[in-house]
Design a protein around this motif. Structure first.
Motif, PDB file in Angstrom:
ATOM      1  N   THR A  69       0.805  -1.221   0.000  1.00  0.00           N
ATOM      2  CA  THR A  69       0.000   0.000   0.000  1.00  0.00           C
ATOM      3  C   THR A  69       0.837   1.270   0.000  1.00  0.00           C
ATOM      4  O   THR A  69       0.323   2.338  -0.316  1.00  0.00           O
ATOM      5  CB  THR A  69      -0.912   0.042   1.235  1.00  0.00           C
ATOM      6  OG1 THR A  69      -0.097   0.132   2.416  1.00  0.00           O
ATOM      7  CG2 THR A  69      -1.787  -1.198   1.311  1.00  0.00           C
ATOM      8  N   ALA A 229      -5.593  -5.781 -10.249  1.00  0.00           N
ATOM      9  CA  ALA A 229      -5.263  -4.767  -9.242  1.00  0.00           C
ATOM     10  C   ALA A 229      -3.766  -4.614  -9.025  1.00  0.00           C
ATOM     11  O   ALA A 229      -3.350  -3.858  -8.151  1.00  0.00           O
ATOM     12  CB  ALA A 229      -5.924  -5.120  -7.913  1.00  0.00           C
ATOM     13  N   THR A 231      -0.775  -2.982  -9.308  1.00  0.00           N
ATOM     14  CA  THR A 231      -0.388  -1.632  -9.712  1.00  0.00           C
ATOM     15  C   THR A 231       0.979  -1.557 -10.391  1.00  0.00           C
ATOM     16  O   THR A 231       1.152  -0.772 -11.326  1.00  0.00           O
ATOM     17  CB  THR A 231      -0.449  -0.686  -8.504  1.00  0.00           C
ATOM     18  OG1 THR A 231      -1.763  -0.747  -7.941  1.00  0.00           O
ATOM     19  CG2 THR A 231      -0.144   0.748  -8.911  1.00  0.00           C
ATOM     20  N   THR A 256      -3.503   7.285 -12.613  1.00  0.00           N
ATOM     21  CA  THR A 256      -4.180   6.152 -11.982  1.00  0.00           C
ATOM     22  C   THR A 256      -3.247   5.446 -11.004  1.00  0.00           C
ATOM     23  O   THR A 256      -3.651   5.060  -9.898  1.00  0.00           O
ATOM     24  CB  THR A 256      -4.662   5.159 -13.051  1.00  0.00           C
ATOM     25  OG1 THR A 256      -5.533   5.828 -13.962  1.00  0.00           O
ATOM     26  CG2 THR A 256      -5.405   3.995 -12.415  1.00  0.00           C
ATOM     27  N   ASP A 259      -2.746   7.576  -7.875  1.00  0.00           N
ATOM     28  CA  ASP A 259      -3.984   7.622  -7.089  1.00  0.00           C
ATOM     29  C   ASP A 259      -4.122   6.353  -6.261  1.00  0.00           C
ATOM     30  O   ASP A 259      -4.607   6.389  -5.124  1.00  0.00           O
ATOM     31  CB  ASP A 259      -5.196   7.762  -8.021  1.00  0.00           C
ATOM     32  CG  ASP A 259      -5.353   9.175  -8.576  1.00  0.00           C
ATOM     33  OD1 ASP A 259      -4.706  10.098  -8.039  1.00  0.00           O
ATOM     34  OD2 ASP A 259      -6.113   9.337  -9.544  1.00  0.00           O
ATOM     35  N   ARG A 260      -3.688   5.237  -6.831  1.00  0.00           N
ATOM     36  CA  ARG A 260      -3.748   3.961  -6.106  1.00  0.00           C
ATOM     37  C   ARG A 260      -2.619   3.829  -5.098  1.00  0.00           C
ATOM     38  O   ARG A 260      -2.806   3.367  -3.975  1.00  0.00           O
ATOM     39  CB  ARG A 260      -3.630   2.786  -7.091  1.00  0.00           C
ATOM     40  CG  ARG A 260      -4.800   2.527  -7.978  1.00  0.00           C
ATOM     41  CD  ARG A 260      -4.507   1.242  -8.761  1.00  0.00           C
ATOM     42  NE  ARG A 260      -5.468   0.955  -9.798  1.00  0.00           N
ATOM     43  CZ  ARG A 260      -5.358  -0.085 -10.622  1.00  0.00           C
ATOM     44  NH1 ARG A 260      -4.318  -0.907 -10.517  1.00  0.00           N
ATOM     45  NH2 ARG A 260      -6.273  -0.300 -11.548  1.00  0.00           N
TER      46      ARG A 260
END
Length: 399
Positions: A69, A229, A231, A256, A259-260
């Motif tokens: 994350t 998903a 990234t 994108t 942002d993730r």
């Protein structure tokens, strides 16, 4: 760089999406062994608060979350879980391996080696500790020691984590054929979508840094097919678009991506692509991320040495690079110090470090470009990589 793709951003990696939780032995059975297997670790620990292996597993989950994350607060949670596990069983190999993984996540690689070796002394058959040991020794510049740890891991538990590390070790010594072969093995062994995406992504990275943008794009697309998903694969598509001159498409993709997952590496790549497109780069979020990582105990002089050398204050870049190299004298740190010294107007001092960075045969276009530029500044003949775009140097760094 790949071994800590998540440690240094996603780096350092470096360094791997596969930490000890992925293949740690299950906790010992308890009288309630017939409970549903879907029980979470938190629920188990509420029921069995003295289960030190579950505390170690929970910590490893937190370390994974920090890497996946980009939220360094998970390192603090991991530290708390490991502190509880260590009180209950300070000499348990899984607790020690978890502590080693956390130290590596915070870029405390010497401490990671110490803890991994303690874990191995307790349990010489614990493959996870060898993985952390390989990653940390790579970051410390001990490539022979890292290879020995990789070989031991391969003998104990061949699989995606071991094959991925073996691929990176081969890449660092310039053997792209072996690097690709090990990633093929990882892809064939993978059964989790995220593992399959990981292997395909790094096959794309190998192609990208060989100048084969079309093949790289194909692998990134296949990675996203396996795990939409994922990234890093989306960031890979952004790189191929930018390096192919499709800057509008690249910027849409990078938006994108950040942002993730607003990791420093991605933010720098986005900023350089904006500059390439004639737009202003906004480093505000990047600097905010730096403060967050520092607050969580993550020391990352490498990122800031590279950033300051290309986009900021060369003198500050030299200070960061010297600090990084003093702690972790690996190939990338040597390159960062060489480039910082060059940008600060000291090419003669830079050259020995540039030579060290390229001494193993690693076919990294950025490192070779830096060395050639430094040698040219000293009046020596040197070949600059054809087609290399120094305005997009962050995109050439191994993520």
């Amino acid at each position: 760089m790949r071994a800590f793709a998540i440690l240094a951003g996603l780096a350092l990696i470096g360094v791997m999406a596969f930490t000890i939780f992925s293949f740690t032995a299950a906790p010992a059975q308890d009288p309630a062994a017939d409970r549903p297997v879907t029980e979470t670790l938190q629920a188990r620990l509420k029921r069995l608060p003295t289960d030190y292996r579950s505390w170690a597993q929970l910590a490893s989950q937190y370390v994974d979350q920090a890497r996946v994350t980009g939220d360094p607060s998970f390192y603090t949670k991991a530290e708390g879980a490991l502190a509880t596990g260590a009180k209950l069983a300070p000499a348990d190999d899984t607790v020690l391996a978890g502590q080693a993984s956390l130290a590596a996540g915070r870029h405390e690689f010497a401490e990671a080696v110490r803890l991994a070796e303690r874990s191995i002394a307790v349990n010489p058959y614990g493959a996870p500790a060898y993985g952390v040991l390989a990653d940390a020794k790579t970051q410390l510049g001990d490539l022979r020691g890292a290879q020995e740890a990789v070989d031991k891991m391969l003998s104990l538990r061949p699989g995606v984590p071991a094959f991925a590390r073996a691929s990176y070790a081969a890449e660092l010594r310039g053997d792209k054929t072996a690097a690709r072969r090990y990633l093929d093995l990882a892809q064939n062994d993978a059964w989790l979508p995220a593992d399959l995406a990981y292997a395909r992504y790094y096959l794309g990275e190998l192609a990208l840094h060989s100048g084969d943008l079309a093949t790289a794009g194909t692998w990134y697309a296949k990675a996203l097919q396996a795990y939409p998903a994922y990234t890093p694969a989306l960031a890979g598509q952004a790189r191929t678009a930018a390096l192919s001159g499709r800057l509008t498409e690249a910027l849409d993709l990078y938006q994108t991506v950040v942002d993730r997952l607003p990791l420093p590496q991605y933010l720098i790549e986005q900023g350089e692509t904006r500059l390439k497109a004639g737009q202003a780069a906004d480093w505000t979020l990047l600097k905010a991320q730096r403060k967050l990582f520092q607050a969580a105990g993550v020391r990352d002089d490498l990122t800031w040495a590279e950033f300051e050398a290309d986009h900021g204050d060369p003198a500050l870049a030299v200070r960061h690079a010297r600090a990084e190299y003093a702690r972790n004298p690996n190939l990338v740190a040597a390159d960062a110090l060489a480039w910082a010294l060059f940008k600060a107007g000291e090419p003669a001092k830079a050259l020995p470090y540039a030579k060290q960075a390229t001494a193993t045969g690693w076919q990294n276009p950025l490192l070779r470009y830096h060395r050639a530029t430094i040698e040219r500044a000293l009046g020596r003949s040197a070949r600059v990589e054809p087609g290399f775009d120094p305005t997009l140097s962050a995109l050439a760094r191994f993520s």
